[in-house]
Structure formats: C-alpha cells, structure tokens
Scaffold this motif. Structure first.
Motif, mmCIF file in Angstrom:
data_model
loop_
_atom_site.group_PDB
_atom_site.id
_atom_site.type_symbol
_atom_site.label_atom_id
_atom_site.label_comp_id
_atom_site.label_asym_id
_atom_site.label_seq_id
_atom_site.Cartn_x
_atom_site.Cartn_y
_atom_site.Cartn_z
ATOM 1 N N ILE A 116 29.143 37.276 49.413
ATOM 2 C CA ILE A 116 30.350 36.696 49.364
ATOM 3 C C ILE A 116 30.844 36.452 50.899
ATOM 4 O O ILE A 116 31.377 35.476 51.140
ATOM 5 C CB ILE A 116 31.490 37.681 48.793
ATOM 6 C CG1 ILE A 116 31.049 38.043 47.366
ATOM 7 C CG2 ILE A 116 32.815 36.898 49.108
ATOM 8 C CD1 ILE A 116 31.912 38.893 46.428
ATOM 9 N N PHE A 117 30.489 37.582 51.713
ATOM 10 C CA PHE A 117 31.273 37.392 53.091
ATOM 11 C C PHE A 117 30.271 36.895 53.992
ATOM 12 O O PHE A 117 30.377 36.658 55.358
ATOM 13 C CB PHE A 117 31.775 38.710 53.563
ATOM 14 C CG PHE A 117 32.768 39.322 52.744
ATOM 15 C CD1 PHE A 117 34.050 38.669 53.073
ATOM 16 C CD2 PHE A 117 32.782 40.093 51.732
ATOM 17 C CE1 PHE A 117 35.338 38.981 52.324
ATOM 18 C CE2 PHE A 117 33.794 40.460 51.014
ATOM 19 C CZ PHE A 117 35.121 39.924 51.336
ATOM 20 N N PRO A 399 36.306 28.972 43.758
ATOM 21 C CA PRO A 399 37.093 29.913 44.549
ATOM 22 C C PRO A 399 36.010 30.133 45.942
ATOM 23 O O PRO A 399 36.384 30.737 46.859
ATOM 24 C CB PRO A 399 36.873 31.190 43.389
ATOM 25 C CG PRO A 399 36.130 30.968 42.438
ATOM 26 C CD PRO A 399 36.058 29.477 42.434
ATOM 27 N N LEU A 400 34.722 29.629 45.625
ATOM 28 C CA LEU A 400 33.793 29.673 47.049
ATOM 29 C C LEU A 400 33.508 28.477 47.575
ATOM 30 O O LEU A 400 33.098 28.154 48.539
ATOM 31 C CB LEU A 400 32.475 30.164 46.475
ATOM 32 C CG LEU A 400 32.318 31.798 46.213
ATOM 33 C CD1 LEU A 400 30.918 31.797 45.843
ATOM 34 C CD2 LEU A 400 32.521 32.418 47.484
ATOM 35 N N ARG A 404 39.414 24.626 51.225
ATOM 36 C CA ARG A 404 40.613 24.877 50.422
ATOM 37 C C ARG A 404 42.134 24.544 51.039
ATOM 38 O O ARG A 404 42.327 25.019 52.069
ATOM 39 C CB ARG A 404 40.820 26.142 49.867
ATOM 40 C CG ARG A 404 39.635 26.570 48.959
ATOM 41 C CD ARG A 404 39.799 28.032 48.532
ATOM 42 N NE ARG A 404 40.973 28.281 47.708
ATOM 43 C CZ ARG A 404 41.261 29.350 47.104
ATOM 44 N NH1 ARG A 404 40.514 30.306 47.193
ATOM 45 N NH2 ARG A 404 42.516 29.758 46.549
ATOM 46 N N GLN A 410 47.571 29.924 52.270
ATOM 47 C CA GLN A 410 46.186 30.169 52.604
ATOM 48 C C GLN A 410 46.315 30.197 54.259
ATOM 49 O O GLN A 410 45.522 30.732 54.919
ATOM 50 C CB GLN A 410 45.413 29.210 52.368
ATOM 51 C CG GLN A 410 45.184 29.163 50.745
ATOM 52 C CD GLN A 410 44.577 30.438 50.064
ATOM 53 O OE1 GLN A 410 44.198 31.204 50.691
ATOM 54 N NE2 GLN A 410 44.917 30.892 48.928
ATOM 55 N N ALA B 49 39.503 43.924 51.593
ATOM 56 C CA ALA B 49 38.182 43.144 50.422
ATOM 57 C C ALA B 49 36.788 43.636 50.873
ATOM 58 O O ALA B 49 36.129 43.905 49.870
ATOM 59 C CB ALA B 49 38.525 41.674 50.374
ATOM 60 N N TRP B 100 40.949 41.501 42.898
ATOM 61 C CA TRP B 100 40.038 40.481 42.370
ATOM 62 C C TRP B 100 40.771 39.228 42.134
ATOM 63 O O TRP B 100 40.383 37.847 42.131
ATOM 64 C CB TRP B 100 39.245 40.686 41.047
ATOM 65 C CG TRP B 100 37.961 41.612 41.382
ATOM 66 C CD1 TRP B 100 38.121 42.893 41.200
ATOM 67 C CD2 TRP B 100 36.722 41.207 41.790
ATOM 68 N NE1 TRP B 100 36.571 43.526 41.574
ATOM 69 C CE2 TRP B 100 35.705 42.425 41.930
ATOM 70 C CE3 TRP B 100 36.120 39.952 42.139
ATOM 71 C CZ2 TRP B 100 34.486 42.286 42.302
ATOM 72 C CZ3 TRP B 100 34.938 39.756 42.509
ATOM 73 C CH2 TRP B 100 33.975 40.963 42.660
ATOM 74 N N ARG B 102 44.176 38.189 43.032
ATOM 75 C CA ARG B 102 45.252 37.712 44.049
ATOM 76 C C ARG B 102 45.092 36.198 44.194
ATOM 77 O O ARG B 102 46.109 35.389 44.579
ATOM 78 C CB ARG B 102 45.609 38.704 45.008
ATOM 79 C CG ARG B 102 45.026 38.391 46.347
ATOM 80 C CD ARG B 102 45.445 39.152 47.377
ATOM 81 N NE ARG B 102 46.682 38.753 48.088
ATOM 82 C CZ ARG B 102 46.991 38.093 48.756
ATOM 83 N NH1 ARG B 102 46.129 37.150 49.026
ATOM 84 N NH2 ARG B 102 48.427 37.802 49.291
ATOM 85 N N SER B 103 43.772 36.133 44.811
ATOM 86 C CA SER B 103 43.540 34.652 45.289
ATOM 87 C C SER B 103 43.005 33.463 44.325
ATOM 88 O O SER B 103 42.710 32.419 44.522
ATOM 89 C CB SER B 103 42.802 34.502 46.418
ATOM 90 O OG SER B 103 43.260 35.418 47.415
ATOM 91 N N PHE B 302 37.149 34.291 49.700
ATOM 92 C CA PHE B 302 37.013 34.492 48.001
ATOM 93 C C PHE B 302 38.229 35.507 47.656
ATOM 94 O O PHE B 302 38.880 34.968 46.636
ATOM 95 C CB PHE B 302 35.698 35.189 47.482
ATOM 96 C CG PHE B 302 35.883 35.404 45.887
ATOM 97 C CD1 PHE B 302 35.582 34.222 45.246
ATOM 98 C CD2 PHE B 302 35.981 36.638 45.611
ATOM 99 C CE1 PHE B 302 35.523 34.561 43.712
ATOM 100 C CE2 PHE B 302 36.030 36.872 44.372
ATOM 101 C CZ PHE B 302 35.967 35.767 43.282
ATOM 102 N N PHE B 303 38.515 36.471 48.416
ATOM 103 C CA PHE B 303 39.398 37.530 48.196
ATOM 104 C C PHE B 303 40.864 37.218 48.631
ATOM 105 O O PHE B 303 41.803 37.479 48.173
ATOM 106 C CB PHE B 303 38.985 38.958 48.424
ATOM 107 C CG PHE B 303 37.904 39.405 47.461
ATOM 108 C CD1 PHE B 303 38.108 39.959 46.546
ATOM 109 C CD2 PHE B 303 36.743 39.465 47.914
ATOM 110 C CE1 PHE B 303 37.142 40.462 45.600
ATOM 111 C CE2 PHE B 303 35.664 40.027 47.312
ATOM 112 C CZ PHE B 303 35.895 40.533 46.202
#
Lengths: 418, 304
Positions: A116-117, A399-400, A404, A410, B49, B100, B102-103, B302-303
């Motif tokens: 993810i990161f 979401p990825l 965005r 954001q 996160a 998981w 919030r965003s 993502f988070f």
C-alpha cells in the motif's frame, strides 16, 4: 429461545464466520488476478496498465479491511466463547491456528502494508514481490485454517491424555483429507467468486463503452475462462468430501464408546438435517448453474468479438451485474452444509457442541451477540456499499488511484487551521 | 528447550505488541489534543496508518500462540477476564473500522465520524489493556485499590508512547504545531504515569502476588518515567516510553502466576519447524515497513 447461551454463541459464530468468509473468498479470488496484472504491467513498464492494477487493488483493499476486522473478532470469539474446545484440543486444533497467525497473517498484513505504502517508495519489481508475498500468504492462511477446520470434521493424529488431546502424528494432521480436499474446494470456489466480481465490474463498464486500455475486455476474457474451467475442480473437490462425511474418524472410540456416540447423535440432531439439506440443494443448484454459464459466456464473448457487433448487442451485459451472487450464495450455503452436518459434534465423536461452549450467563451471551452482530451487519453493509461504489466508478476514482481531487480536505495546505 | 523458547516467544509477542502498537494506539488517544482541524487530523491518521497494519499482527500472533501452545494459560486468562476481552475486541473493531473507512468517502462529516471512532477505539483499547494487565498481575478482575490505578497507569503509558511517537513523526512544515504539543505532553503524561505508579505500588504492597521479582522492572519503570518527566523530556522519550510500556507485560510474566504447562513435544516441534523458516520473512517485512514509512507521505494515500 434467545436466552440460551449455547444457541447465541453458535449463531454469533455462524454470522461471524459467514461474513468473514465472504471477504476472504474475494481476497483469495482477486489476489492471483491482481498479481498477474501487476506482473504484466511491470514487464511492459506501462504506466497505463498499472492503473488497472491500482483499480482492482483498490477493491482488494476495501474488501481486505473488512476481512481482517471480521477475522480478528472471530479469533477472539473462538477463545472467548469456545473455551471447551480450546481446553481439550488446544495442542491439536489450536496449533495450526497458531501457525496461521504467525507464518501467514503476520506476513500477509505486513507485506500488504508495504504494498500500500510502496507505490512511490520502491522499485516496480520490489513492489511486485510484495504482492507476490501477500498472495502466497493469503493462500497459506486459508490452508492452516482449513487444517484446523478439517480436524473438527475428521479428528486424526492425537491421543487423549488426562482429558487433553496430545498430538502424536503431525503428518496425519496436515495430510487430513478433510483439510486438503476442503482447501481445493475453497480455493477453486474463491477463484469463481473473484472471476464473478471481475465479470460483473467489467460488464458494467463495457455496457457504458468505458474500456480504458482494454482493461475491462481483458477482465471479461479472464472471467469467462475461469467460469469455464474452474467449476469442474470445485465440484470434484466438493464431491470427494461426501464420501468422508459418512465415515467414522480413525480416532473414534477414544473419548466415547460406540453406544455413547449413538446416544449423543440420536438425542442432538434437532433442525440441523433440515437446514443442511436446504443448504445442500442451494449449493448444488448454484454450482450446476455456473457450469452452464461459463461456456455460454465464452461463446457470447467470441461471437461478439468475431461478428464485430459488440456495440450493438449490450443487453446480455445487464444480468451479469448480479453474477457475484451465485458463487457467494453457493459458498455460504456450502459452509452451512459442512458445519451443520457435523452437529451435534464440535469435534466428531469426541466433543459435543454443548460441551465446547464457554459456560456463561444468558445476559452476557445476549449482550455480546447483540453488540457484535449489529456492528458486523453495519460494517459489512458499509463495505459492500463501498465496493459497489468503487467498482462502478472505474479506474479514475478508486481508493488507490494516482490523483485525487475530489475532496477539499485532502490538501492540508488549503485548509485553514482552526 | 522448546518449552523455554516458546515461553520467550509468548513474552516477545506481548512486549512487542505493547511497544509497537502502543505508538499507534497512543497517538489515536491523543488525536483531539495534538490535531486541530481536518488537515492536522489527516496527518495524524497518516502517521498511524502504516503502523497499525504491522503492529496488530503481534496481538493476533499472541492469541494464536496462546491457543496453540498455552491452552491452559488461555483458559486462565479467559476465565478471569471474560467481560474485558469483548471490550478489547470492541475497541479494536471500532478503531480499525475508523482507520479503514475514514478516507473512503470525501467530506468533513464522514472523516470526523471515523476520526471519532479512532479516538474512542484507541481509548477503549488502552483502558482494556490496562484492565487486563492489572487483573493478570493481581489475579482478580474486580475493581480494587490495586487494579484501578494500575489500569489507569497502563493507559497513561499508552498515551506516553503515542506522544513520543507523535513528537517524532508529526514534524513537517504544516504540522510542526502537532509535534510540539505531543513533545510537551510527554513530560506531563510521564509525570501523571509516575504518580499512578506510586499509587499502584503503594496498593501493591498488601497484594500477595507481587514479590521481589517484580521489584526490578517496577524500579526501571519509575526511573524511565522520572527521566521523561523531569530531565530529558521528549528527547529520549522514544526509548523511555518503549521501556516503560514493556514493563507491565514483563510484570505479568514474572508476577502473574500464569499456569504454564509443558507443551507436548509433537506440537512444539511442529510449530517451531514451520515457524523457524518464516521468522526472517516476518522480520524483513516489519523492519522494512517501519523504515520505509519513517517520513509520512505528503500526498494523500489509501488511509489518509
């Protein structure tokens, strides 16, 4: 009826496990598809192809979050509500679960975090390797859980000492046909769940003429192929297990005599045969339906491709949106069938469900049941809503997704501090 | 041999969980204090996160080891702590759902709802852990003169760990303010935790279960807190808070009187022979993730 702690504990476990499995099945079903897509994107070095990986990966993560939450609660629930099982079978039933937590889930969650990161922080091959680890450990996790579950169905490889089962033959535990066949069944069934979700999502976008980089055409092709090929092993792995259901486990007689076993079974069937039979019919009907849908889908795709009339004929794409319901319902019905057919035993011929449950007050059982069932229903509904929402939005709004600009919050620089 | 290794593994998972998850749970507790406004809250979640994915696996592994290798200890814990464990599960569920979700939907109200879940869940987790550790040291889950201050002190240790983590991680142009608040708070929380320790220790003297074995860890804890409260402040708090939160876990091991039974050989051999080749992968993943996410990404992820 709802003042019986045993019934509440059982219903709670059934709801938790069924919810958990819905998310697990999609995790197992999508992981190989995403891994393959990422491999091809990494090989071609194509940024556009990677956006398809980000799209399917976004769905994977939304789904995974709820899978983890339900899994955590399930693990704690096993310890809290089923202490009789843990006390007697910790060293045999609990050992594969211990290995699942350490060698599978621990690694899976950590490497998923890296994935993810890691999009901007590591090279594309390292990033791909992280998802390969995630995929492998997701399957390893399913394997260990089914070794534990298979032990309940067909307890093998132990001897009772002072009321505690001591493992004597780890190889028998691992090679238990109730575990290996179930693993084959669950893995292939999950591939169908994944394929159905890919087909439903792709059909939605193709219907609207939205097919960036042909990603949804590829999705349809993959889905149709899986729907053609995989129902056969699903049925085979499932069918082999029917043989096992009628047999006594090899350890039968260690805890109860044959006469006692007969008495327990005569007293405690209740409504389970009826529930099990309904689930059996549902499962069989749905899997059979899928047998015919796969070839139909493939023929339709080929016809559309070679006739060049793709844009003219869109109506067959509408019903495909409901396709995921078939393997999902079939999977849950399969689990209901498997678990009710074991009743009145938790460990067949060794431990009854009534003896496995933790002695607790009706009030405590009712509060725990009400709290967790409500929380689960809310979270599962939210997750399904999000999955449908992101699936419909397509690769631009996942979401990825790379950019965005849909939320003002954001960007912290634009928000004045209060 | 394998028995000793397995016991050490159990203690490692307890201490590892407290030290690592203490950081993300503690920062979640302090979110209302260190973060003003949606932008700063987003940064706090962005700091939490990457950690929570890699820290709660220690708890899951802990429960797994209990179930597979120490069923008698698990039985002992469940029997004494029935009402606390569902509270712990609920805290975990609420906190993680917040992280998981919030965003997933843009909008201030949605984010505020799930930020609230993160805060409430983090407090529930820390207080549940306080109650669990206090009850295991005392051998009694009821509210006594020992368990109440002990539980509150453990919750303060979580907050201290979170403040130290926040002081280290929240630095940056947009939220240096958050880091400053967290850094100042390490002193105050350490002082409060030290006071809690003294009250707990005073109440512990009549408790039969606490013997000389508990003395050394307790003195170490007090020394760490005193150093953080007075002398060094936030500078060493990253290390002192880690040692401090590890102490209650060690105290349970040495003074809790847990019914550890020898593990049947076949089970121990099975677990260790499968676990051993996995250990390097487990370590690589953990260290890699901690190092990679040392600087929170400025871009939305993502988070958060």
């Amino acid at each position: 009826m709802f003042d019986d702690p045993l019934l509440l504990a059982r219903l709670q476990f059934a709801f938790t496990a069924a919810t958990h499995y819905m998310f697990v099945a999609l995790t197992l079903g999508l992981a190989p598809y995403i891994l393959t897509a990422q491999l091809r994107a990494a090989l071609s070095g194509d940024r556009e192809r990677m956006s398809a990986v980000r799209f399917w990966g976004g769905l994977y993560l939304v789904n995974y979050g709820m899978g983890v939450l339900s899994g955590l609660v399930m693990e704690l629930q096993l310890a809290l509500n089923w202490s009789g099982l843990q006390e007697m079978y910790g060293y045999s039933f609990g050992a594969p679960l211990a290995l699942e937590t350490m060698t599978a889930f621990f690694i899976e969650s950590t490497f998923l975090g890296l994935w993810i990161f890691g999009w901007e922080r590591m090279g594309r091959w390292a990033h791909l390797a992280c998802f390969a680890v995630v995929t492998a450990t997701a399957y390893l996790s399913a394997w260990w859980v089914l070794v534990s579950n298979g032990f309940l169905r067909n307890p093998v490889g132990f001897e009772m000492e002072d009321g505690v089962a001591h493992l004597t033959d780890p190889a028998a535990l691992l090679a238990n046909p109730a575990a290996t066949m179930a693993f084959g069944h669950v893995v292939t069934g999950s591939l169908l769940v994944g394929a159905a979700v890919v087909i439903a999502t792709s059909a939605h976008h193709l219907r609207r003429g939205n097919d960036p980089q042909r990603m949804f055409s590829r999705g349809m092709g993959y889905g149709a192929l899986v729907m053609c090929l995989v129902p056969i092993p699903v049925a085979a792995f499932g069918g082999v297990q029917f043989q096992l259901f009628g047999q006594d486990p090899p350890t039968s007689g260690q805890t109860y005599t044959a006469a006692e076993i007969e008495a327990v079974e005569a007293a405690g069937s209740g409504i389970h045969p009826a529930v099990g039979a309904t689930a059996d019919i549902l499962m069989m009907g749905l899997w059979s339906l899928m047998f015919f849908l796969g070839p139909l889908l493939l023929l339709g795709l080929l016809a559309a491709r070679f006739s060049g009339r793709v844009r003219a004929v869109r109506w067959p794409l509408y019903p495909l949106a409901a396709l995921p319901f078939l393997p999902y319902l079939a999977s849950v019905a399969g689990w209901v069938f498997r678990e009710t057919s074991r009743q009145p035993w938790t460990v067949v011929h060794h431990l009854t469900t009534a003896d496995a449950v933790t002695p607790m007050s009706p009030a405590a059982a009712a509060v725990s049941f009400g709290l967790f069932t409500a929380a689960f229903a809310g979270l599962a509904a939210t997750t399904w809503w999000l999955l449908v929402r992101f699936a419909r939005r397509g690769p631009g709004g996942g979401p990825l997704a790379e950019h965005r600009d849909d939320a003002p919050e954001q960007d912290p620089a634009r928000v004045p501090a209060l | 041999m394998l028995d000793v290794l397995s016991s050490l593994l159990l203690v490692l998972f307890v201490v590892g969980y407290l030290v690592l998850a203490g950081a993300d749970v503690g920062l979640g507790m302090l979110m209302p204090r260190v973060a003003r406004g949606p932008g700063q809250r987003r940064r706090v979640v962005a700091a939490i996160a990457p950690y929570f994915l890699a820290t709660e696996v220690w708890l899951v592994a802990l429960v797994g080891v209990l179930a597979g290798m120490f069923p008698s200890v698990e039985h002992h814990v469940v029997e004494r702590l029935w009402p606390v464990l569902p509270a712990l599960a609920a805290g975990l569920l609420v906190r993680d759902a917040g992280l998981w979700l919030r965003s997933r939907v843009p909008g201030a109200a949605w984010a505020a709802l799930w930020d609230g879940a993160v805060v409430a869940g983090s407090w529930t987790l820390a207080l549940s852990w306080g109650w669990i550790l206090a009850a295991l040291i005392a051998g009694d889950a009821g509210a006594t003169l020992f368990t109440v201050p002990c539980a509150l002190t453990v919750a303060a240790l979580f907050a201290l760990r979170g403040a130290a983590f926040g002081a280290e991680r929240l630095v940056g142009e947009s939220d240096a303010e958050s880091a400053d608040v967290a850094a100042r708070d390490t002193r105050r929380i350490a002082a409060a935790a030290l006071a809690g320790c003294l009250v707990t220790a005073a109440a512990a003297v009549p408790v039969a279960g606490v013997g000389p074995a508990a003395l050394l860890p307790a003195v170490l804890l007090a020394a760490c807190l005193a150093a953080t409260a007075g002398l060094s402040g936030p500078m060493l708090s990253r290390h002192t808070s880690a040692v401090a939160i590890a102490v209650p876990g060690v105290l349970v091991a040495v003074a809790g009187g847990l019914p550890v039974a020898p593990i049947p050989e076949a089970t121990a051999v099975l677990v260790w022979s499968v676990l051993t080749p996995a250990i390097p992968v487990m370590l690589i993943g953990q260290v890699w993730l901690y190092r990679m996410t040392r600087r929170p990404s400025p871009a939305p992820g993502f988070f958060a």
